[in-house]
Scaffold this motif. Sequence first.
Motif, PDB file in Angstrom:
ATOM      1  N   TYR A  10      -2.979  -5.485  11.344  1.00  0.00           N
ATOM      2  CA  TYR A  10      -3.184  -6.726  10.593  1.00  0.00           C
ATOM      3  C   TYR A  10      -3.237  -6.366   9.113  1.00  0.00           C
ATOM      4  O   TYR A  10      -4.014  -5.483   8.717  1.00  0.00           O
ATOM      5  CB  TYR A  10      -4.475  -7.409  11.036  1.00  0.00           C
ATOM      6  N   ILE A  11      -2.439  -7.059   8.300  1.00  0.00           N
ATOM      7  CA  ILE A  11      -2.181  -6.637   6.922  1.00  0.00           C
ATOM      8  C   ILE A  11      -2.453  -7.788   5.948  1.00  0.00           C
ATOM      9  O   ILE A  11      -2.139  -8.955   6.243  1.00  0.00           O
ATOM     10  CB  ILE A  11      -0.710  -6.189   6.767  1.00  0.00           C
ATOM     11  N   ASP A  12      -3.013  -7.454   4.807  1.00  0.00           N
ATOM     12  CA  ASP A  12      -3.152  -8.425   3.720  1.00  0.00           C
ATOM     13  C   ASP A  12      -2.946  -7.680   2.408  1.00  0.00           C
ATOM     14  O   ASP A  12      -2.972  -6.442   2.361  1.00  0.00           O
ATOM     15  CB  ASP A  12      -4.513  -9.098   3.752  1.00  0.00           C
ATOM     16  N   ASP A  13      -2.740  -8.437   1.334  1.00  0.00           N
ATOM     17  CA  ASP A  13      -2.477  -7.801   0.047  1.00  0.00           C
ATOM     18  C   ASP A  13      -3.538  -8.183  -0.966  1.00  0.00           C
ATOM     19  O   ASP A  13      -4.306  -9.121  -0.789  1.00  0.00           O
ATOM     20  CB  ASP A  13      -1.085  -8.162  -0.472  1.00  0.00           C
ATOM     21  N   SER A  14      -3.571  -7.413  -2.040  1.00  0.00           N
ATOM     22  CA  SER A  14      -4.475  -7.666  -3.158  1.00  0.00           C
ATOM     23  C   SER A  14      -3.816  -7.065  -4.389  1.00  0.00           C
ATOM     24  O   SER A  14      -2.634  -6.704  -4.370  1.00  0.00           O
ATOM     25  CB  SER A  14      -5.852  -7.050  -2.888  1.00  0.00           C
ATOM     26  N   GLY A  15      -4.576  -6.961  -5.459  1.00  0.00           N
ATOM     27  CA  GLY A  15      -4.025  -6.387  -6.679  1.00  0.00           C
ATOM     28  C   GLY A  15      -4.339  -7.227  -7.892  1.00  0.00           C
ATOM     29  O   GLY A  15      -5.210  -8.106  -7.861  1.00  0.00           O
ATOM     30  N   GLY A  25      -3.652  -3.675   2.349  1.00  0.00           N
ATOM     31  CA  GLY A  25      -4.696  -3.109   3.181  1.00  0.00           C
ATOM     32  C   GLY A  25      -4.491  -3.555   4.614  1.00  0.00           C
ATOM     33  O   GLY A  25      -3.936  -4.629   4.858  1.00  0.00           O
ATOM     34  N   TRP A  26      -4.957  -2.743   5.576  1.00  0.00           N
ATOM     35  CA  TRP A  26      -4.725  -3.095   6.976  1.00  0.00           C
ATOM     36  C   TRP A  26      -5.800  -2.522   7.880  1.00  0.00           C
ATOM     37  O   TRP A  26      -6.510  -1.579   7.537  1.00  0.00           O
ATOM     38  CB  TRP A  26      -3.349  -2.622   7.426  1.00  0.00           C
ATOM     39  N   GLY A 112      -6.455   1.382   6.590  1.00  0.00           N
ATOM     40  CA  GLY A 112      -5.651   2.082   5.599  1.00  0.00           C
ATOM     41  C   GLY A 112      -5.324   1.166   4.443  1.00  0.00           C
ATOM     42  O   GLY A 112      -5.520  -0.052   4.503  1.00  0.00           O
ATOM     43  N   SER A 113      -4.825   1.760   3.377  1.00  0.00           N
ATOM     44  CA  SER A 113      -4.410   0.982   2.212  1.00  0.00           C
ATOM     45  C   SER A 113      -3.403   1.791   1.418  1.00  0.00           C
ATOM     46  O   SER A 113      -3.419   3.022   1.439  1.00  0.00           O
ATOM     47  CB  SER A 113      -5.610   0.609   1.329  1.00  0.00           C
ATOM     48  N   ALA A 114      -2.529   1.093   0.749  1.00  0.00           N
ATOM     49  CA  ALA A 114      -1.526   1.726  -0.100  1.00  0.00           C
ATOM     50  C   ALA A 114      -1.354   0.868  -1.343  1.00  0.00           C
ATOM     51  O   ALA A 114      -1.534  -0.354  -1.298  1.00  0.00           O
ATOM     52  CB  ALA A 114      -0.204   1.872   0.640  1.00  0.00           C
ATOM     53  N   PHE A 115      -1.005   1.520  -2.451  1.00  0.00           N
ATOM     54  CA  PHE A 115      -0.829   0.764  -3.687  1.00  0.00           C
ATOM     55  C   PHE A 115       0.389   1.274  -4.436  1.00  0.00           C
ATOM     56  O   PHE A 115       0.859   2.397  -4.234  1.00  0.00           O
ATOM     57  CB  PHE A 115      -2.084   0.846  -4.572  1.00  0.00           C
ATOM     58  N   ILE A 197     -10.573  -5.042   3.066  1.00  0.00           N
ATOM     59  CA  ILE A 197     -10.112  -3.666   2.829  1.00  0.00           C
ATOM     60  C   ILE A 197      -9.174  -3.615   1.629  1.00  0.00           C
ATOM     61  O   ILE A 197      -9.292  -2.736   0.764  1.00  0.00           O
ATOM     62  CB  ILE A 197      -9.429  -3.121   4.097  1.00  0.00           C
ATOM     63  N   ALA A 198      -8.235  -4.558   1.562  1.00  0.00           N
ATOM     64  CA  ALA A 198      -7.300  -4.582   0.438  1.00  0.00           C
ATOM     65  C   ALA A 198      -8.034  -4.793  -0.877  1.00  0.00           C
ATOM     66  O   ALA A 198      -7.712  -4.156  -1.892  1.00  0.00           O
ATOM     67  CB  ALA A 198      -6.257  -5.680   0.651  1.00  0.00           C
TER      68      ALA A 198
END
Length: 242
Positions: A10-15, A25-26, A112-115, A197-198
Amino acid sequence: MPDPLARLMYIDDSGHQGSGLVVFGWVCMTPASWQPILRRWLDVRKALHRYLGIDVDRELHATDFVNGRGRIASRIPERYLHDGVPYWRDLGQDVALRLLRELSSFEGLSIGSAFRRLEPHPTQAEKVRFYRDLVREWETELDRSREFAMLFMDGNGLDHSYRTAHRQLRLDSRRIIEDPLMIDSTSSHFVQMADLIAWCAYVAVEQPNRHEFAWPWYEEYLAVRDPRRAPTELRLGNSETP
């Protein structure tokens, strides 16, 4: 023996649009872990309802409740009242910490998270390219472990831009089943977990002054569930261009 469907993600975004920082983030689990993890989360939400009057089905969107913009509780304990004025931000931060402590102890859950740092005010096409590169990283991991996965994203189903990242994968070898399945965060507790998380990953990377209190949250509460222990930078060029 057939390769298993081993991951539900399950994924969402931020920034931050102004700085160009984009974060995904997921949360990730096996299908067998889905039910016990959801049960534990619902138990936490029921406790928040008993003690703070936060409805179990109320969406908890980190940007709103951590900053005190969302009036998430029907009643507010006296410790959050100062001269009769409710301090919603203090309440929101305590709720976030309660949720993070629980997430850190969920057996069977990984996060997890990636940017990626883009130019200020990145376009949707740039965000989709970042997502495409992330999907390809997951494909490599899944191919190595001989597993399949299904991805769920925050959305209303009207935005089809992210599905191109899936349809560019080679059908005869791909490991992620279907397009990303869009689920509105208002109706998905797992997407709300991914949202928190994101947001924590964004704060850990960007370190905005107004959120200094949350800079260490990812390291203190989420790193234990993250195989990489910290948000990962995915630079341009990390995957092949189609």
